[in-house]
Design a protein around this motif. Structure first.
Motif, PDB file in Angstrom:
ATOM      1  N   ALA A   2       0.854  -1.183   0.000  1.00  0.00           N
ATOM      2  CA  ALA A   2       0.000   0.000   0.000  1.00  0.00           C
ATOM      3  C   ALA A   2       0.890   1.233   0.000  1.00  0.00           C
ATOM      4  O   ALA A   2       1.891   1.284   0.722  1.00  0.00           O
ATOM      5  N   THR A   3       0.506   2.241  -0.799  1.00  0.00           N
ATOM      6  CA  THR A   3       1.353   3.426  -0.956  1.00  0.00           C
ATOM      7  C   THR A   3       0.574   4.718  -0.704  1.00  0.00           C
ATOM      8  O   THR A   3       0.484   5.575  -1.588  1.00  0.00           O
ATOM      9  N   PRO A   4       0.025   4.910   0.477  1.00  0.00           N
ATOM     10  CA  PRO A   4      -0.675   6.169   0.749  1.00  0.00           C
ATOM     11  C   PRO A   4       0.303   7.320   0.930  1.00  0.00           C
ATOM     12  O   PRO A   4       1.442   7.116   1.361  1.00  0.00           O
ATOM     13  N   ASN A   5      -0.151   8.537   0.604  1.00  0.00           N
ATOM     14  CA  ASN A   5       0.628   9.698   1.024  1.00  0.00           C
ATOM     15  C   ASN A   5       0.295   9.999   2.486  1.00  0.00           C
ATOM     16  O   ASN A   5      -0.516   9.289   3.110  1.00  0.00           O
ATOM     17  N   GLN A   6       0.885  11.003   3.051  1.00  0.00           N
ATOM     18  CA  GLN A   6       0.691  11.276   4.476  1.00  0.00           C
ATOM     19  C   GLN A   6      -0.774  11.584   4.797  1.00  0.00           C
ATOM     20  O   GLN A   6      -1.324  11.082   5.782  1.00  0.00           O
TER      21      GLN A   6
ATOM     22  N   VAL B 209      -1.750  -5.652   5.511  1.00  0.00           N
ATOM     23  CA  VAL B 209      -0.798  -5.220   4.484  1.00  0.00           C
ATOM     24  C   VAL B 209       0.633  -5.493   4.948  1.00  0.00           C
ATOM     25  O   VAL B 209       1.048  -4.998   5.993  1.00  0.00           O
ATOM     26  N   LYS B 210       1.411  -6.242   4.162  1.00  0.00           N
ATOM     27  CA  LYS B 210       2.777  -6.586   4.563  1.00  0.00           C
ATOM     28  C   LYS B 210       3.771  -5.455   4.319  1.00  0.00           C
ATOM     29  O   LYS B 210       4.749  -5.308   5.056  1.00  0.00           O
ATOM     30  N   ASN B 211       3.537  -4.681   3.279  1.00  0.00           N
ATOM     31  CA  ASN B 211       4.448  -3.596   2.923  1.00  0.00           C
ATOM     32  C   ASN B 211       3.676  -2.284   2.853  1.00  0.00           C
ATOM     33  O   ASN B 211       2.757  -2.151   2.042  1.00  0.00           O
ATOM     34  N   VAL B 212       4.061  -1.346   3.701  1.00  0.00           N
ATOM     35  CA  VAL B 212       3.408  -0.041   3.734  1.00  0.00           C
ATOM     36  C   VAL B 212       4.467   1.017   3.451  1.00  0.00           C
ATOM     37  O   VAL B 212       5.505   1.057   4.118  1.00  0.00           O
ATOM     38  N   VAL B 213       4.216   1.862   2.463  1.00  0.00           N
ATOM     39  CA  VAL B 213       5.165   2.920   2.133  1.00  0.00           C
ATOM     40  C   VAL B 213       4.429   4.253   2.095  1.00  0.00           C
ATOM     41  O   VAL B 213       3.495   4.432   1.301  1.00  0.00           O
ATOM     42  N   LEU B 214       4.824   5.155   2.989  1.00  0.00           N
ATOM     43  CA  LEU B 214       4.314   6.519   2.933  1.00  0.00           C
ATOM     44  C   LEU B 214       5.177   7.241   1.909  1.00  0.00           C
ATOM     45  O   LEU B 214       6.320   7.614   2.190  1.00  0.00           O
ATOM     46  N   SER B 215       4.625   7.424   0.726  1.00  0.00           N
ATOM     47  CA  SER B 215       5.413   7.848  -0.425  1.00  0.00           C
ATOM     48  C   SER B 215       6.069   9.205  -0.239  1.00  0.00           C
ATOM     49  O   SER B 215       7.138   9.464  -0.782  1.00  0.00           O
ATOM     50  N   SER B 216       5.441  10.085   0.534  1.00  0.00           N
ATOM     51  CA  SER B 216       6.073  11.373   0.833  1.00  0.00           C
ATOM     52  C   SER B 216       5.458  11.937   2.105  1.00  0.00           C
ATOM     53  O   SER B 216       4.245  11.921   2.273  1.00  0.00           O
TER      54      SER B 216
ATOM     55  N   ARG C 144      14.725  19.386   6.931  1.00  0.00           N
ATOM     56  CA  ARG C 144      14.922  20.569   6.093  1.00  0.00           C
ATOM     57  C   ARG C 144      13.685  20.840   5.243  1.00  0.00           C
ATOM     58  O   ARG C 144      13.000  19.912   4.807  1.00  0.00           O
ATOM     59  N   ASP C 145      13.437  22.097   4.971  1.00  0.00           N
ATOM     60  CA  ASP C 145      12.265  22.488   4.192  1.00  0.00           C
ATOM     61  C   ASP C 145      12.347  22.046   2.733  1.00  0.00           C
ATOM     62  O   ASP C 145      11.315  21.910   2.071  1.00  0.00           O
ATOM     63  N   ASP C 146      13.576  21.848   2.236  1.00  0.00           N
ATOM     64  CA  ASP C 146      13.734  21.473   0.831  1.00  0.00           C
ATOM     65  C   ASP C 146      13.807  19.962   0.640  1.00  0.00           C
ATOM     66  O   ASP C 146      14.248  19.467  -0.400  1.00  0.00           O
ATOM     67  N   THR C 147      13.370  19.225   1.659  1.00  0.00           N
ATOM     68  CA  THR C 147      13.496  17.769   1.650  1.00  0.00           C
ATOM     69  C   THR C 147      12.180  17.102   2.040  1.00  0.00           C
ATOM     70  O   THR C 147      11.468  17.587   2.920  1.00  0.00           O
ATOM     71  N   LEU C 148      11.868  16.012   1.373  1.00  0.00           N
ATOM     72  CA  LEU C 148      10.743  15.161   1.750  1.00  0.00           C
ATOM     73  C   LEU C 148      11.283  13.859   2.314  1.00  0.00           C
ATOM     74  O   LEU C 148      12.401  13.447   2.001  1.00  0.00           O
ATOM     75  N   LEU C 149      10.482  13.219   3.151  1.00  0.00           N
ATOM     76  CA  LEU C 149      10.904  11.977   3.780  1.00  0.00           C
ATOM     77  C   LEU C 149       9.949  10.855   3.403  1.00  0.00           C
ATOM     78  O   LEU C 149       8.742  10.949   3.622  1.00  0.00           O
ATOM     79  N   LEU C 150      10.500   9.800   2.799  1.00  0.00           N
ATOM     80  CA  LEU C 150       9.752   8.568   2.568  1.00  0.00           C
ATOM     81  C   LEU C 150       9.945   7.664   3.772  1.00  0.00           C
ATOM     82  O   LEU C 150      11.061   7.526   4.284  1.00  0.00           O
ATOM     83  N   LEU C 151       8.878   7.049   4.205  1.00  0.00           N
ATOM     84  CA  LEU C 151       8.946   6.075   5.293  1.00  0.00           C
ATOM     85  C   LEU C 151       8.264   4.794   4.846  1.00  0.00           C
ATOM     86  O   LEU C 151       7.176   4.829   4.269  1.00  0.00           O
ATOM     87  N   GLY C 152       8.921   3.672   5.085  1.00  0.00           N
ATOM     88  CA  GLY C 152       8.355   2.389   4.704  1.00  0.00           C
ATOM     89  C   GLY C 152       8.475   1.385   5.831  1.00  0.00           C
ATOM     90  O   GLY C 152       9.330   1.524   6.712  1.00  0.00           O
TER      91      GLY C 152
END
Length: 306
Positions: A145-149, A178-185, A191-199
């Motif tokens: 599953a790949t939901p955004n925040q 769900v075995k694999n969960v990825v918060l795509s962004s 930092r303000d110029d950076t996004l964080l992916l979490l899985g």
């Protein structure tokens, strides 16, 4: 038709011009060697960021008719099913029926679900009634599953303000099956110029947490979530027990495409002018080589085993 371990049924939106939904997802998967059969939940002239976006919306009966035709012709053998934007409750319920039937026919079929509900600053862009269908019926069938925040917060019924919140949120989604969960962004980077992916990946009785920082570009793109999920489908299939590597290859590819898109858009717009919606369409065709061979020095995931 003989069964193939690289054949995808992709159910999501379609635009005549531009790159969102199936237009954003199909080409990258094909370039990487996957056969893709696309069912369009909607067919529009362009995405909704343009001043006019008109076309047709598929209903549940039309979806059922298309899938039944595939079965009658015995061309319904798929290794993967991928879902993205769906705009109606009845259509999404029919998607549930199709995924259930596919998994009953072949339990090895992998289901990658992008639970498209909305985003920050926009809110819902589908009927709110779709959220419980995703949560209670579709996500329990999902392998990835790949939901955004924004979507993850809705599905887990909680607010994400810290990384610990995000981990708790992913655990709740794991609890749905769900075995694999990825918060795509997420906006949790320092930092303000950076996004964080979490899985988060469940492997046996262990859990691997993946953290990956990426550059945030000063532009409003469309179709990036669809591209992300399509790339992740492929790379997680090629590296089934290594979600970190799959995410690295996915994000590396996307970073190059987004930079190339923005550079080209700015050149067309001219000095000091902001690119318009048509100029910022993703440069996918021009990025064929990087899709095939993602760079290895763009991003690096941090893995924590629990």
């Amino acid at each position: 038709m003989a069964y193939s371990d690289q054949r995808v049924l992709s159910i999501q939106s379609h635009v005549v011009s531009g790159y969102v939904g199936n237009k954003s997802a199909t080409f990258p998967m094909q370039v990487l060697g996957y056969e893709v059969d696309a069912i369009n939940s909607v067919q529009l002239c362009s995405h909704t960021g343009y001043k006019v976006f008109q076309g047709q919306v598929l209903n549940a009966e039309e979806l059922k008719t298309l899938y039944e035709g595939l079965k009658i012709n015995e061309i319904d053998q798929y290794s993967h099913v991928l879902t993205g934007y769906v705009g109606s409750e009845s259509f999404l319920k029919e998607v549930v029926n199709i995924v259930k039937e596919m998994k009953q026919k072949n339990p090895k079929t992998l289901f990658v679900c992008d639970p498209v509900l909305g985003d920050f600053g926009v809110g819902y862009y589908v009927p709110k009634e779709l959220m419980p269908i995703y949560r209670d019926q579709l996500l329990p069938l999902s392998d990835i599953a790949t939901p955004n925040q924004f979507e993850a917060e809705l599905l887990a019924d909680m607010t994400i303000k810290t990384e610990e919140d995000a981990l708790k949120c992913m655990d709740i989604i794991h609890g749905l099956g769900v075995k694999n969960v990825v918060l795509s962004s997420t906006e949790l980077a320092e930092r303000d110029d950076t996004l964080l992916l979490l899985g988060s990946q469940l492997v046996g009785d262990k859990k691997k947490i993946i953290k990956l920082e990426m550059k945030k570009f000063d532009a409003h793109y469309t179709g990036t979530g669809d591209l992300f999920t399509a790339l992740l489908l492929v790379w997680s299939h090629k590296h089934p027990d290594n979600l970190a590597l799959a995410c690295e290859k996915t994000i590396s590819t996307m970073q190059v495409i987004l930079k190339r898109t923005l550079d080209a858009a700015r050149e067309i717009a001219g000095p000091g002018k902001k690119p318009n919606v048509a100029q910022i369409e993703l440069r996918l065709v021009q990025s064929k080589k990087v899709i095939e061979e993602p760079p290895t020095d763009v991003v690096k995931a941090v893995v924590i085993e629990k």
